[in-house]
Design a protein around this motif. Sequence first.
Motif, PDB file in Angstrom:
ATOM      1  N   ALA A   1       6.593   6.596  -8.314  1.00 50.54           N
ATOM      2  CA  ALA A   1       7.286   7.611  -9.111  1.00 50.54           C
ATOM      3  C   ALA A   1       8.326   8.336  -8.272  1.00 50.54           C
ATOM      4  CB  ALA A   1       6.271   8.594  -9.689  1.00 50.54           C
ATOM      5  N   ASP A   2       7.983   8.673  -7.024  1.00 53.74           N
ATOM      6  CA  ASP A   2       8.946   9.337  -6.145  1.00 53.74           C
ATOM      7  C   ASP A   2      10.074   8.385  -5.750  1.00 53.74           C
ATOM      8  OD1 ASP A   2       7.473  11.633  -6.279  1.00 53.74           O
ATOM      9  OD2 ASP A   2       6.602  11.477  -4.265  1.00 53.74           O
TER      10      ASP A   2
ATOM     11  N   GLU B   1       0.850  -1.187   0.000  1.00 54.61           N
ATOM     12  CA  GLU B   1       0.000   0.000   0.000  1.00 54.61           C
ATOM     13  C   GLU B   1       0.887   1.239   0.000  1.00 54.61           C
ATOM     14  OE1 GLU B   1      -3.295   0.011  -0.156  1.00 54.61           O
ATOM     15  OE2 GLU B   1      -3.458  -2.190  -0.100  1.00 54.61           O
ATOM     16  N   ALA B   2       0.371   2.325  -0.549  1.00 53.08           N
ATOM     17  CA  ALA B   2       1.123   3.584  -0.517  1.00 53.08           C
ATOM     18  C   ALA B   2       1.315   4.028   0.923  1.00 53.08           C
ATOM     19  CB  ALA B   2       0.380   4.654  -1.297  1.00 53.08           C
ATOM     20  N   PRO B   3       2.521   4.453   1.301  1.00 55.73           N
ATOM     21  CA  PRO B   3       2.733   4.926   2.676  1.00 55.73           C
ATOM     22  C   PRO B   3       1.969   6.224   2.940  1.00 55.73           C
ATOM     23  CG  PRO B   3       4.818   4.612   1.495  1.00 55.73           C
ATOM     24  CD  PRO B   3       3.720   4.523   0.489  1.00 55.73           C
ATOM     25  N   LYS B   4       1.895   6.600   4.185  1.00 58.28           N
ATOM     26  CA  LYS B   4       1.242   7.853   4.556  1.00 58.28           C
ATOM     27  C   LYS B   4       1.963   9.019   3.864  1.00 58.28           C
ATOM     28  CE  LYS B   4      -0.102   6.159   9.134  1.00 58.28           C
ATOM     29  NZ  LYS B   4       0.102   6.321  10.609  1.00 58.28           N
ATOM     30  N   GLY B   5       1.172   9.936   3.333  1.00 58.94           N
ATOM     31  CA  GLY B   5       1.754  11.092   2.658  1.00 58.94           C
ATOM     32  C   GLY B   5       1.699  11.002   1.150  1.00 58.94           C
TER      33      GLY B   5
ATOM     34  N   SER C   1      -1.475   7.839  -3.790  1.00 64.98           N
ATOM     35  CA  SER C   1      -1.685   6.570  -4.489  1.00 64.98           C
ATOM     36  C   SER C   1      -0.358   5.838  -4.583  1.00 64.98           C
ATOM     37  CB  SER C   1      -2.227   6.816  -5.897  1.00 64.98           C
ATOM     38  OG  SER C   1      -1.239   7.451  -6.709  1.00 64.98           O
ATOM     39  N   LEU C   2      -0.437   4.556  -4.865  1.00 66.82           N
ATOM     40  CA  LEU C   2       0.778   3.765  -5.039  1.00 66.82           C
ATOM     41  C   LEU C   2       1.563   4.251  -6.252  1.00 66.82           C
ATOM     42  CD1 LEU C   2       2.552   1.415  -4.152  1.00 66.82           C
ATOM     43  CD2 LEU C   2       1.102  -0.124  -5.499  1.00 66.82           C
ATOM     44  N   ALA C   3       0.884   4.651  -7.305  1.00 73.74           N
ATOM     45  CA  ALA C   3       1.575   5.122  -8.506  1.00 73.74           C
ATOM     46  C   ALA C   3       2.422   6.357  -8.217  1.00 73.74           C
ATOM     47  CB  ALA C   3       0.556   5.409  -9.613  1.00 73.74           C
ATOM     48  N   THR C   4       1.888   7.316  -7.452  1.00 71.24           N
ATOM     49  CA  THR C   4       2.674   8.518  -7.137  1.00 71.24           C
ATOM     50  C   THR C   4       3.840   8.173  -6.226  1.00 71.24           C
ATOM     51  OG1 THR C   4       1.197   9.043  -5.285  1.00 71.24           O
ATOM     52  CG2 THR C   4       0.706  10.056  -7.425  1.00 71.24           C
TER      53      THR C   4
ATOM     54  N   GLN D   1       5.418  -7.097 -11.201  1.00 72.58           N
ATOM     55  CA  GLN D   1       4.476  -6.003 -11.430  1.00 72.58           C
ATOM     56  C   GLN D   1       4.922  -4.822 -10.566  1.00 72.58           C
ATOM     57  OE1 GLN D   1       1.861  -5.837 -13.477  1.00 72.58           O
ATOM     58  NE2 GLN D   1       1.902  -7.958 -14.197  1.00 72.58           N
ATOM     59  N   PRO D   2       4.869  -3.593 -11.085  1.00 70.94           N
ATOM     60  CA  PRO D   2       5.249  -2.437 -10.257  1.00 70.94           C
ATOM     61  C   PRO D   2       4.449  -2.411  -8.958  1.00 70.94           C
ATOM     62  CG  PRO D   2       5.007  -1.778 -12.548  1.00 70.94           C
ATOM     63  CD  PRO D   2       4.490  -3.187 -12.455  1.00 70.94           C
TER      64      PRO D   2
END
Length: 565
Positions: A389-390, A376-380, A383-386, A527-528
């Motif tokens: 990207a970072d 899952e995307a961490p806090k902050g 989305s997982l995609a963003t 898979q990413p």
Amino acid sequence: MSNAGLGRAAELIRLGQRAQASAVLDAMLRSNPDRTTSARAWHLKGVIARLGGDAQGARCCQTQALAAEPAFDDAAVELARLLNAAADHVAALRCTDAAAKAARPSQPLLAERARAWQALDRPDERLAERRRIAALYPGKAATHHNLAAALGDAGHAAQAEAEARRAIALGSAAPETRLVLARALQSQNRIAEADAAFAAALALRPGYFDALRDRAQLAWMAGEGIDAVLARLDADARGLPRGAVAMLKSAFLASAGMAREGHALLAAHMDPADPQAQATAATLAMQFDAQRALDHARRAASLAPGSRPAMRQLADALLANREAGGALVLLDSLLAETPLDQGLIAARWTAWRLRDDARAAEFYDYDRFVRAASIEAPKGWPSLATYLADLLDALKALHGFRAHPLDQSLREGTQTGSNLLRSEDPALHAFPEALAPVIDGYLASLGTGDDVLRARLGKGRRFAGMWSVRLRPGGRHLPHVHPQGWISSAFYVDLPQEGASGTREGWLAFGQPGMVDLDAQFHVRPQPGTLALFPSYMWHGTVPFTGEGLRTTIAFDVVPAVPGA
């Protein structure tokens, strides 16, 4: 009277009259002295035993001393030295725990604890001991050198650089300090400065093997071709025997995909009676001629009887020739001493598979022991995609080289030199927290068992290093295992476009050994955002991929948090 007796015994020891000193101490102990006197008498008896070559007797005496006075620093240091020498590093830590709680433990005591932590591959704990030494006993070049080395191994490259420079400013002329500095600079991708520091180490000690190897590896990873790297080795190798230089050159040739040429070079210059040269020749020959590799491995084992590395290599060479029975005899013997060595476990599994032994399927139960799940995307991050990207942007800044390091599984790609766990980049800093639910869920799913994987459950977990790999088209990981791990991983940050349907290009492949031609048995499609987890003893690699784009991953090992578990 007791102090006089202890002083008399100490003086007799200094004069080499150990029997007389022992008699004085025995008389004191028969008189039922107080605990402090008893502790010091047992300590001196331990010193006498050690000086007489009786390590077991020395350990017993120092144990008695600590039983009388657990925080007795001198006895704790003596016992820790003996235990570290015997590779019983957990016991070395236990016997020094009480003395280490003092406000100002001795420097030797803290140094023995640091050595124990280092041997247990616990860089953070080793670093804590070295920091404490520097705080209590500052101003010595050696203290700051040792702290710099611990910082470097723990992944604090910038701090390691600062401490190495401090040691040099305090007068350290040791080439080892320049080596620590060079490695810290390399970890920061400061290539020209690192090269200069390696050169400074070689100037102080011509032929310094570690600096010679690391400087050539730096040039290789920075993009110099194999011919230029070999020429650099010739220029830097003053004072080294030709055979040693040939062994190093052969390693670079093998890393460049030229194992046959490396073997020919080594064969032309090696001493046939040198077991290390024979072992190196066996490693090279394994890539193109299994029988020749076995000949070299047998020669190495005969030249170094009882050598564990020689026995291990002989087992691999036997497996390469499909002689599983002979390999199992060696592997069972080696595993009896080091049952958690994941490389040995993988080699034994290979022998089982060659013999169609049912235990092979039990140990490599892919459905039970291999898991792939999205994080899952961490806090902050919205989305997982963003987040990915970072994360990719952070990793791009760390991939400062053009070629892979020596002795690594990747080909046609690069690997980060710094420990990602130390990064202050927000995306990397948040990564361990994002992994935690998947890792903990995987561990919970394993169930109970007395095998080497599940018997280590319930002892906590910690990360043992974290790094990133970026592969170019044609890139791959050769089949390998992680010998010091427990749970290993592959996290997919960014992937190139998939190849043609059914090719499995870039997929994670399991069950294909590194020393014998057997097909992979199980694959995981990357898979990413997906994290794959599996036992460190499982052979794994990747299917080469073609096309455009880069393949960026993060890997780490998880090990039990309990020392020695």
